[in-house]
Scaffold this motif. Structure first.
Motif, PDB file in Angstrom:
ATOM      1  N   VAL A 712       0.890  -1.342   0.064  1.00 47.21           N
ATOM      2  CA  VAL A 712       0.098   0.266   0.017  1.00 47.21           C
ATOM      3  C   VAL A 712       1.074   1.244   0.088  1.00 47.21           C
ATOM      4  CG1 VAL A 712      -1.758   1.298   1.317  1.00 47.21           C
ATOM      5  CG2 VAL A 712      -1.818  -1.035   1.201  1.00 47.21           C
ATOM      6  N   ILE A 713       0.749   2.111  -0.804  1.00 48.17           N
ATOM      7  CA  ILE A 713       1.558   3.373  -1.187  1.00 48.17           C
ATOM      8  C   ILE A 713       0.833   4.366  -0.668  1.00 48.17           C
ATOM      9  CG2 ILE A 713       3.142   4.452  -2.737  1.00 48.17           C
ATOM     10  CD1 ILE A 713       2.714   1.595  -4.467  1.00 48.17           C
ATOM     11  N   LEU A 714       1.096   5.315   0.239  1.00 49.97           N
ATOM     12  CA  LEU A 714       0.419   6.304   0.721  1.00 49.97           C
ATOM     13  C   LEU A 714       1.384   7.557  -0.063  1.00 49.97           C
ATOM     14  CD1 LEU A 714      -0.315   5.245   4.266  1.00 49.97           C
ATOM     15  CD2 LEU A 714      -1.710   5.188   2.176  1.00 49.97           C
ATOM     16  N   PHE A 715       0.641   8.635  -0.653  1.00 45.86           N
ATOM     17  CA  PHE A 715       1.464   9.739  -0.887  1.00 45.86           C
ATOM     18  C   PHE A 715       1.018  10.953  -0.117  1.00 45.86           C
ATOM     19  CE2 PHE A 715       1.119   7.431  -5.151  1.00 45.86           C
ATOM     20  CZ  PHE A 715       2.395   7.105  -5.232  1.00 45.86           C
ATOM     21  N   ASP A 716       1.762  11.230   0.948  1.00 44.11           N
ATOM     22  CA  ASP A 716       1.442  12.188   2.184  1.00 44.11           C
ATOM     23  C   ASP A 716       0.047  12.187   2.428  1.00 44.11           C
ATOM     24  OD1 ASP A 716       2.887  14.360   3.280  1.00 44.11           O
ATOM     25  OD2 ASP A 716       1.541  15.704   2.346  1.00 44.11           O
ATOM     26  N   SER A 717      -0.437  11.056   2.850  1.00 38.41           N
ATOM     27  CA  SER A 717      -1.604  10.573   3.501  1.00 38.41           C
ATOM     28  C   SER A 717      -1.612  10.582   4.878  1.00 38.41           C
ATOM     29  CB  SER A 717      -2.117   9.416   2.802  1.00 38.41           C
ATOM     30  OG  SER A 717      -2.221   9.338   1.479  1.00 38.41           O
ATOM     31  N   ILE A 839       3.311  -0.961   4.483  1.00 40.05           N
ATOM     32  CA  ILE A 839       3.061   0.368   3.846  1.00 40.05           C
ATOM     33  C   ILE A 839       4.290   1.120   3.612  1.00 40.05           C
ATOM     34  CG2 ILE A 839       1.915   2.477   4.351  1.00 40.05           C
ATOM     35  CD1 ILE A 839      -0.020   1.110   6.320  1.00 40.05           C
ATOM     36  N   ALA A 840       4.069   1.940   2.330  1.00 39.42           N
ATOM     37  CA  ALA A 840       5.270   2.873   2.152  1.00 39.42           C
ATOM     38  C   ALA A 840       4.739   4.023   2.025  1.00 39.42           C
ATOM     39  CB  ALA A 840       5.951   2.563   0.738  1.00 39.42           C
ATOM     40  N   LEU A 841       5.181   5.094   2.913  1.00 36.57           N
ATOM     41  CA  LEU A 841       4.652   6.511   2.944  1.00 36.57           C
ATOM     42  C   LEU A 841       5.790   7.400   2.191  1.00 36.57           C
ATOM     43  CD1 LEU A 841       2.850   8.546   4.129  1.00 36.57           C
ATOM     44  CD2 LEU A 841       3.868   8.499   6.248  1.00 36.57           C
ATOM     45  N   PHE A 842       5.351   8.097   1.378  1.00 32.51           N
ATOM     46  CA  PHE A 842       5.966   9.266   0.595  1.00 32.51           C
ATOM     47  C   PHE A 842       5.479  10.276   1.301  1.00 32.51           C
ATOM     48  CE2 PHE A 842       6.427   5.876  -2.191  1.00 32.51           C
ATOM     49  CZ  PHE A 842       7.826   5.981  -2.851  1.00 32.51           C
ATOM     50  N   ARG A 843       6.445  11.212   1.902  1.00 31.44           N
ATOM     51  CA  ARG A 843       5.745  12.602   2.730  1.00 31.44           C
ATOM     52  C   ARG A 843       6.752  13.503   2.635  1.00 31.44           C
ATOM     53  NH1 ARG A 843       5.958  13.859   8.672  1.00 31.44           N
ATOM     54  NH2 ARG A 843       5.595  15.675   7.442  1.00 31.44           N
ATOM     55  N   VAL A 844       6.154  14.763   2.448  1.00 35.70           N
ATOM     56  CA  VAL A 844       6.872  15.947   2.126  1.00 35.70           C
ATOM     57  C   VAL A 844       7.402  16.594   3.702  1.00 35.70           C
ATOM     58  CG1 VAL A 844       5.960  16.435  -0.002  1.00 35.70           C
ATOM     59  CG2 VAL A 844       4.602  17.171   2.093  1.00 35.70           C
ATOM     60  N   ASP A 845       8.087  17.584   3.607  1.00 33.24           N
ATOM     61  CA  ASP A 845       8.452  18.286   4.853  1.00 33.24           C
ATOM     62  C   ASP A 845       7.513  19.087   5.411  1.00 33.24           C
ATOM     63  OD1 ASP A 845      11.299  17.019   4.751  1.00 33.24           O
ATOM     64  OD2 ASP A 845      11.931  18.379   3.638  1.00 33.24           O
ATOM     65  N   SER A 846       6.745  19.856   4.589  1.00 29.69           N
ATOM     66  CA  SER A 846       5.897  20.682   4.995  1.00 29.69           C
ATOM     67  C   SER A 846       4.650  20.033   5.457  1.00 29.69           C
ATOM     68  CB  SER A 846       5.439  21.718   4.035  1.00 29.69           C
ATOM     69  OG  SER A 846       4.899  21.239   2.976  1.00 29.69           O
ATOM     70  N   TYR A 873       9.597   7.652   3.074  1.00 34.89           N
ATOM     71  CA  TYR A 873      10.408   8.125   2.181  1.00 34.89           C
ATOM     72  C   TYR A 873      10.073   9.783   2.178  1.00 34.89           C
ATOM     73  CZ  TYR A 873      10.681   3.427   0.854  1.00 34.89           C
ATOM     74  OH  TYR A 873      10.869   1.966   0.879  1.00 34.89           O
ATOM     75  N   ARG A 874      11.369  10.557   2.376  1.00 37.34           N
ATOM     76  CA  ARG A 874      11.049  12.116   2.244  1.00 37.34           C
ATOM     77  C   ARG A 874      11.186  12.572   0.751  1.00 37.34           C
ATOM     78  NH1 ARG A 874       9.337  15.371   6.582  1.00 37.34           N
ATOM     79  NH2 ARG A 874       9.800  14.069   8.636  1.00 37.34           N
ATOM     80  N   VAL A 875      10.161  13.159   0.528  1.00 37.86           N
ATOM     81  CA  VAL A 875      10.318  13.832  -0.966  1.00 37.86           C
ATOM     82  C   VAL A 875      10.359  15.409  -1.088  1.00 37.86           C
ATOM     83  CG1 VAL A 875       9.784  11.715  -2.032  1.00 37.86           C
ATOM     84  CG2 VAL A 875       8.041  13.337  -1.250  1.00 37.86           C
ATOM     85  N   SER A 876      10.865  15.824  -2.021  1.00 36.15           N
ATOM     86  CA  SER A 876      10.483  17.361  -2.017  1.00 36.15           C
ATOM     87  C   SER A 876       9.083  17.691  -2.337  1.00 36.15           C
ATOM     88  CB  SER A 876      11.329  17.990  -3.161  1.00 36.15           C
ATOM     89  OG  SER A 876      11.126  17.185  -4.573  1.00 36.15           O
ATOM     90  N   GLY A 877       8.854  19.084  -2.822  1.00 39.27           N
ATOM     91  CA  GLY A 877       7.500  19.678  -2.832  1.00 39.27           C
ATOM     92  C   GLY A 877       6.635  20.013  -1.706  1.00 39.27           C
ATOM     93  N   HIS A 879       2.225  19.171  -0.032  1.00 42.20           N
ATOM     94  CA  HIS A 879       1.207  18.356  -0.309  1.00 42.20           C
ATOM     95  C   HIS A 879       0.411  18.230  -1.434  1.00 42.20           C
ATOM     96  CE1 HIS A 879      -1.997  15.977   1.683  1.00 42.20           C
ATOM     97  NE2 HIS A 879      -2.787  16.404   0.919  1.00 42.20           N
ATOM     98  N   ASN A 880       0.210  19.379  -2.289  1.00 43.28           N
ATOM     99  CA  ASN A 880      -0.341  19.485  -3.444  1.00 43.28           C
ATOM    100  C   ASN A 880       0.539  19.238  -4.754  1.00 43.28           C
ATOM    101  OD1 ASN A 880      -2.882  20.062  -2.196  1.00 43.28           O
ATOM    102  ND2 ASN A 880      -2.096  22.099  -1.795  1.00 43.28           N
ATOM    103  N   THR A 881       1.894  19.079  -4.438  1.00 48.04           N
ATOM    104  CA  THR A 881       2.791  19.353  -5.771  1.00 48.04           C
ATOM    105  C   THR A 881       3.668  17.970  -5.818  1.00 48.04           C
ATOM    106  OG1 THR A 881       4.611  20.551  -4.741  1.00 48.04           O
ATOM    107  CG2 THR A 881       2.625  21.766  -5.746  1.00 48.04           C
ATOM    108  N   LEU A 882       3.862  17.016  -4.652  1.00 36.79           N
ATOM    109  CA  LEU A 882       4.661  16.221  -4.644  1.00 36.79           C
ATOM    110  C   LEU A 882       4.552  15.129  -6.087  1.00 36.79           C
ATOM    111  CD1 LEU A 882       3.905  13.380  -2.251  1.00 36.79           C
ATOM    112  CD2 LEU A 882       2.541  14.907  -2.944  1.00 36.79           C
ATOM    113  N   LEU A 883       3.359  15.221  -6.795  1.00 34.49           N
ATOM    114  CA  LEU A 883       3.131  14.404  -7.972  1.00 34.49           C
ATOM    115  C   LEU A 883       3.214  15.270  -8.951  1.00 34.49           C
ATOM    116  CD1 LEU A 883       0.585  11.601  -6.586  1.00 34.49           C
ATOM    117  CD2 LEU A 883       3.279  11.699  -6.722  1.00 34.49           C
TER     118      LEU A 883
END
Length: 900
Positions: A712-717, A839-846, A873-877, A879-883
Motif C-alpha cells: 500500500v503506497i501512501l502519498f502524503d496521506s 505500507i510505504a509512505l511518501f511524505r513531504v517536509d511541510s 520516504y522523504r520527498v520534495s514539494g 502536499h499539493n505538488t509532490l506528484l
C-alpha cells in the motif's frame, strides 16, 4: 551589452551622463571607463542622447519615491504580485530560483565574510522580507531583528575522489529546492569548505526578492565591506534613501496616476490582434503535460567574430545587441516560417534613480514585435529592429503583466521565446587576496519554452546559452539551431545587402546539415462540433490558433483547466464527460467524435486506464479530492513503459451515479471495478492524501477476500485518527493565537483596524478606477455574467441538497465540489483497523497543519496500523505538488524500486 545594461554599469562605476546642450556630457572617476565601455558609449551615443532627452521630460512629471509608513499593510510590487500568483497556481518548482556559485581560493577570512554578508542583509530590507496572507491576499512582512549565520558545510573529510560528486550534489539540492513563499526568507547561502584555503560560495534567491542585476549589487557590496574591514577601515557605501517596499507603493501610485498613458497607447498600438504566437520547431513527441523541466546547451562566439560584428554594428549605426537580436529573428523565421515574430527581451526596470543600488525584483520583460515582411535586406532589417527596441525602451515602464492583458496578446502565450545580451559574471565577485572563479549552476528548469542568453566575457568573446524545455525540444534540434545561428553571424558580417529570403535559402543550402523535424501540420476545424471546441480551447488555454490534431496537455492544459473545459462542454452540448476522457481523447478531433455521437464511444467507469500497457503487475491509484485521476498522469509518465497504471475516479463524477459518502462504500465499489480485470495479484495500491486512505481500506477488503496485497503506497496521506488529533490541536492553536493577538499591545488594536480598513478602501478605489477605465467598462458584461453564474450554481446546489433525485444532475464544477466535500467528511469519520501488510509512505517536509503541537510525526499516524512495517520516504514539494514535475521524478525513481 544592451542600452539598459550599459547605463546601469556606468551608474555602478559612478559615471555620470548628462545633456550638455545637444551634446553628450560625461563625468567619470579616474580609471572608471575602460576600452570596452568607451566603445559601447560610441555605439550607443545617439540612443543615450535620445534617452536623456526623454528622461528630462519624464523626470519633470515623475514624482520622487518617498518612504512609506512601515506600520501600515505593506504592498507587493506588480511584478511580485504576478509571480506570487503564478507560484500559487501550482508551479511550486525551482523555475524562479536564481543562483550563482563561485570557487574561492586563498586565505578567506570567514568571520569577516559572515559579518559582511550580515551587513548587506541589514542594509536591504528585501533580504529580511517574507510574505503572509491576509484575506487571501499576500502582504510584505519585514524582520527587523534578523541574526545572520553563514551555513558552512565542511567536506574535507570526504575522500578526494568522491568530493566532486558531493559538491555537485550539494549545489543541485540547493538550487533545485523550491522555496516556501509564506513565512520563509526567500534566499539561501552556503559556503562549502572543500580543502585548506579552497571554498565554494553558493547563493540562491527567489525571483520575488531579486533579479540578475541585484546579484551584482549584493556581491559588490560584500566585496567593498569585506575589503574595508580587512584593512580595519569603515565601508564607504552610500546610505539608501529608500527600500524596495517604498518602490512597490510608488509604482502602484505612479501607474494609476495617468502620467504614462502615452506608453499604454504605444503598446496597445504595437501589440495588435493580428499577431500570432511564436511557432517554435518542436521536435519531441508531444506528451500529455509540458512541464518546466529544462536543459541548457552552451556555445562560444569567438573574439574575432565579435569584433567583426561590432564593426558591422558601428557601420550600420546600431548596437551589438540589435545585430544579434536581428540574426536570432532570422533564425526563428527559418524554423517557424513566420514573418511576424514576437520575441521577449528583459530590461532592468530601474528608471527611477533611487532604485539604482537597491536589491529587489525590478527587471521587466518587453515583447518585441519584429516584422520580416516585404523581403527586406539584412541592413534594412537591422534598422527596423533598432527602431523597435528603441521605442520599446522608451516605453518600458508598463509592467509585463499589464502588457500580457492587452487585447491583442491576451490569448497569445508570450513565454515562448526570449533573447538577452548581458555582462558575464566573471568579474562581479572580487575579494582581496582571493582567486574567484564563476561556476555554472543549473536549476533543471526552463521558464520560457526557448531562451537565448548571451554573456560578454572579459576577454571580449561571448558565451551563449540556449535554455529549453525538454518536453518540447531534443538536444539535436537545439544543436542544429546553435550551428545555424553561428553560421548566420559569420555570413552576415559581409552580407548586409542580402535579402532575407535569400538568407533563408543560404541557411538550408550552406549551414551544417542535419534533419529538421518540423512541427505537426495545422489542421483547421471541419464541422461545427470541432469549431465549437476550438473556440472553447482557445479561450481556456489562451492559445491561437489551435488545430484539431493539437494535444490538450501539450498546449499547457492541466487538471484544473480540464475541469473548466468539461464544465463548458456540459453547458454548451449537454454532455456529461469524465475528466478521464482526456486520457483517451486528448485532441479536438477525438473529442468532437465523442460529443457528436448519440451513443457514447467511451463507456464511463470508475476504472480508468492511465497507462494500460506493460507486463508488470499494475499499480492502482485512487482519487483524492475532486474525484478525478489526472493527478497520476505525470507519475505514470515517469515510471517504466512496462508499468501499467490504472486510476479509480469517483462514482457520481459522470452526473449519473449516486455519490459515495463513506470510505468503506467507496472501497467496495472500486474493488469490484478492479476485479473486472481478472488480475490474480499481488496488488499494488496507492493514493494521494484521501486517496491513500481509500487504498488502505481496499487493501483490507482484498485481504478479507483472500487476495494478496504486495504494498500500500501512501502519498502524503494522513491517518484519519491522526487527522482528528491534529485538527483538535490546530483549533486549540488558532484560539491561542487569537487570544495572544488580542492581548498584544492593546492600544494598537484600533490602529490595526483602521489600517485594514484603509487597505480595503484603497483596493476598492483601485477596482473602481479599473472598472471605469476603457478596459474596465468593456469587461463589465463578463463580471455580470460571472456573478450570475455564481448565483446560478449556488441555487442549483441548494436544490440538489434539498432533493438529490429531482431534476437534472449537478453541473460538472458542483459535482466535483460535492465529491471533495464527501471525501473529506468520509476520511474524518473513517475508523482504520490494523493492516497485516506493508505500507510505504511518501511524505513531504511541510505540514498541512498550522500548529506544532502533537506533530507532525514522520509516520503521520500510520506506525501502529502496519503490522509488517512502515517505510518512510522523504520527498520534495508540498502536499499539493509532490506528484507534479519536478518532484514526481524523485517519487517515481523510488517507486520503481518498490514496484520491482
Amino acid at each position: 551589452m544592451t542600452l539598459n545594461g550599459l547605463l546601469s554599469e556606468l551608474s555602478q562605476r559612478k559615471v555620470k551622463l548628462y545633456l550638455d546642450g545637444e551634446q553628450l556630457g560625461i563625468r567619470a572617476p579616474k580609471g572608471a571607463l575602460n576600452q570596452e565601455l568607451k566603445q559601447s558609449l560610441k555605439e550607443y551615443k545617439e540612443d543615450i542622447l535620445r534617452f536623456l532627452q526623454q528622461q528630462a521630460v519624464v523626470q519633470k512629471k515623475t514624482p520622487p519615491i518617498e518612504t512609506i509608513d512601515r506600520e501600515q499593510i505593506l504592498p507587493l510590487s506588480l511584478a511580485q504580485e504576478r509571480l506570487w500568483l503564478l507560484e500559487n497556481l501550482g508551479s511550486n518548482s525551482a523555475v524562479y530560483n536564481l543562483s550563482v556559485a563561485f570557487s574561492l581560493k586563498g586565505p578567506l577570512k570567514l568571520k569577516i565574510l559572515e559579518k559582511s554578508i550580515a551587513e548587506v542583509i541589514k542594509r536591504h530590507e528585501v533580504l529580511r522580507t517574507h510574505f503572509k496572507k491576509i484575506d487571501h491576499q499576500p502582504i510584505v512582512v519585514i524582520n527587523n531583528n534578523f541574526n545572520f549565520q553563514l551555513n558552512i558545510r565542511d567536506i574535507r573529510s570526504i575522500p578526494l575522489e568522491k568530493r566532486e560528486a558531493e559538491i555537485q550534489l550539494i549545489i543541485t539540492k540547493q538550487v533545485q529546492k523550491p522555496f516556501n513563499l509564506v513565512g520563509d526568507l526567500l534566499w539561501r547561502m552556503q559556503l562549502i569548505h572543500v580543502q585548506e584555503q579552497e571554498y565554494i560560495f553558493l547563493l540562491t534567491m527567489h525571483h520575488l526578492i531579486s533579479d540578475g542585476w541585484s546579484f551584482g549589487i549584493f556581491l559588490k557590496e560584500i566585496n567593498e565591506i569585506y575589503q574595508a574591514w580587512c584593512l580595519e577601515n569603515q565601508p564607504s557605501l552610500s546610505p539608501l534613501s529608500i527600500q524596495y517596499v517604498d518602490f512597490a507603493q510608488w509604482q502602484r501610485d505612479y501607474l494609476n496616476s495617468g502620467l504614462i498613458q502615452a506608453s499604454r497607447n504605444y503598446w496597445q498600438q504595437k501589440l495588435t490582434e493580428e499577431l500570432t504566437p511564436l511557432k517554435l520547431p518542436i521536435d519531441q513527441e508531444i506528451s500529455s503535460v509540458v512541464s518546466y523541466r529544462g536543459k541548457y546547451k552552451s556555445f562560444n562566439l569567438s573574439k574575432d567574430l565579435i569584433e567583426q560584428l561590432k564593426e558591422l554594428s558601428k557601420r550600420e549605426g546600431v548596437s551589438l545587441f540589435n545585430t544579434l537580436l536581428t540574426t536570432f529573428g532570422l533564425l526563428l523565421n527559418r524554423h517557424t516560417q513566420q514573418e511576424e515574430l514576437l520575441i521577449c527581451s528583459p530590461v532592468l526596470g530601474r528608471n527611477p534613480s533611487e532604485t539604482e543600488n537597491l536589491i529587489g525584483y525590478f527587471n521587466n520583460i518587453l515583447p518585441l514585435h519584429i516584422s520580416l515582411s516585404g523581403n527586406p535586406t539584412f541592413r534594412e532589417l537591422l534598422q527596423r529592429v533598432r527602431q523597435v527596441t528603441t521605442d520599446a525602451y522608451e516605453h518600458q515602464e508598463i509592467p509585463f503583466q499589464e502588457l500580457a492583458e492587452l487585447p491583442g496578446v491576451r490569448n497569445i502565450p508570450l513565454t515562448r521565446g526570449m533573447f538577452n545580451l548581458d555582462k558575464g559574471a566573471s568579474d562581479i565577485f572580487e575579494l582581496p587576496g582571493i582567486e574567484v572563479q564563476n561556476l555554472e549552476v543549473d536549476n533543471g528548469e526552463a521558464n520560457f519554452d526557448l531562451s537565448v542568453n548571451l554573456f560578454e566575457q572579459s576577454d571580449s568573446h561571448i558565451k551563449g546559452v540556449f535554455n529549453y524545455k525538454i518536453d518540447l525540444f531534443s538536444e539535436t534540434i537545439i544543436t542544429q539551431m546553435i550551428e545555424r545561428f553561428q553560421f548566420l553571424l559569420e555570413t552576415l558580417v559581409n552580407a548586409a545587402d542580402t535579402p532575407v529570403n535569400s538568407l533563408k535559402t543560404w541557411i538550408i543550402e550552406k549551414s551544417p546539415e542535419s534533419k529538421i523535424t518540423e512541427k505537426p501540420v495545422f489542421i483547421a476545424p471541419r464541422n461545427h462540433w470541432e469549431t465549437g471546441l476550438v473556440a472553447i480551447w482557445e479561450e481556456l488555454l489562451g492559445v491561437k490558433p489551435i488545430g484539431i490534431a493539437d494535444n490538450f496537455f501539450a498546449l499547457g492544459g492541466h487538471s484544473i483547466l480540464a475541469l473548466r473545459l468539461f464544465s463548458k462542454i456540459e453547458e454548451k452540448y449537454g454532455k456529461n464527460l469524465g475528466l478521464s476522457t482526456l486520457l483517451q481523447a486528448p485532441t479536438i478531433e477525438q473529442m468532437a467524435e465523442i460529443i457528436s455521437s448519440d451513443q457514447p464511444t467511451i463507456s464511463w467507469s470508475s476504472l480508468v486506464p492511465i497507462q494500460p500497457n506493460g507486463s508488470n503487475p499494475p499499480l492502482f491509484c485512487f482519487h483524492a479530492v475532486g474525484g478525478n485521476v489526472l493527478t497520476y498522469l505525470e507519475l505514470s509518465q515517469c515510471l517504466s513503459s512496462e508499468q501499467p497504471v490504472y486510476g479509480l475516479q469517483a462514482r457520481g463524477l459522470d452526473g449519473k451515479d449516486d455519490f459515495d459518502t463513506c470510505i468503506e462504500d467507496m472501497a467496495t465499489h472500486y474493488l469490484e471495478e478492479i476485479l473486472t480485470l481478472d488480475f490474480p495479484g499481488p496488488y499494488f495500491l496507492g493514493g494521494l492524501s484521501g486517496g491513500g486512505v481509500i487504498a488502505f481500506e481496499v487493501a483490507q477488503q482484498l485481504q478479507a477476500r483472500g487476495k494478496e496485497v504486495a504494498l500500500v503506497i501512501l502519498f502524503d496521506s494522513y491517518n484519519p485518527q491522526y487527522i482528528r488529533e491534529r485538527t483538535t490541536a490546530d483549533q486549540k492553536y488558532r484560539k491561542q493565537q487569537k487570544k495572544q493577538g488580542k492581548s498584544i499591545v492593546i492600544p494598537q488594536k484600533r490602529l490595526k483596524f483602521f489600517q485594514r480598513i484603509t487597505y480595503k478602501i484603497s483596493r476598492l478605489f483601485g477596482i473602481i478606477s479599473k472598472l471605469f477605465s476603457q478596459e474596465g467598462v468593456a469587461n463589465i458584461p463578463n463580471k455580470i455574467r460571472s456573478q450570475q453564474e455564481y448565483w446560478k450554481n449556488l441555487r442549483e446546489l441548494w436544490m440538489y441538497q434539498l432533493n438529490p433525485k429531482a431534476g437534472k444532475p449537478l453541473p460538472q464544477l458542483l459535482r466535483t465540489e460535492l465529491i471533495t466535500k464527501n471525501l473529506k467528511n468520509a476520511v474524518k469519520t473513517y475508523i482504520p483497523e490494523k493492516y497485516s501488510g506493508k505500507i510505504a509512505l511518501f511524505r513531504v517536509d511541510s505540514s498541512i497543519y498550522q500548529s506544532e503541537e502533537g506533530g507532525d510525526t514522520d509516520e503521520l499516524g500510520w506506525e501502529q496500523f502496519a503490522e509488517e512495517g512502515l517505510e518512510i520516504y522523504r520527498v520534495s514539494g508540498d502536499h499539493n505538488t509532490l506528484l507534479t514535475y519536478p518532484h514526481v521524478e524523485i517519487v517515481a525513481e523510488k517507486l520503481k524500486e518498490l514496484l520491482d
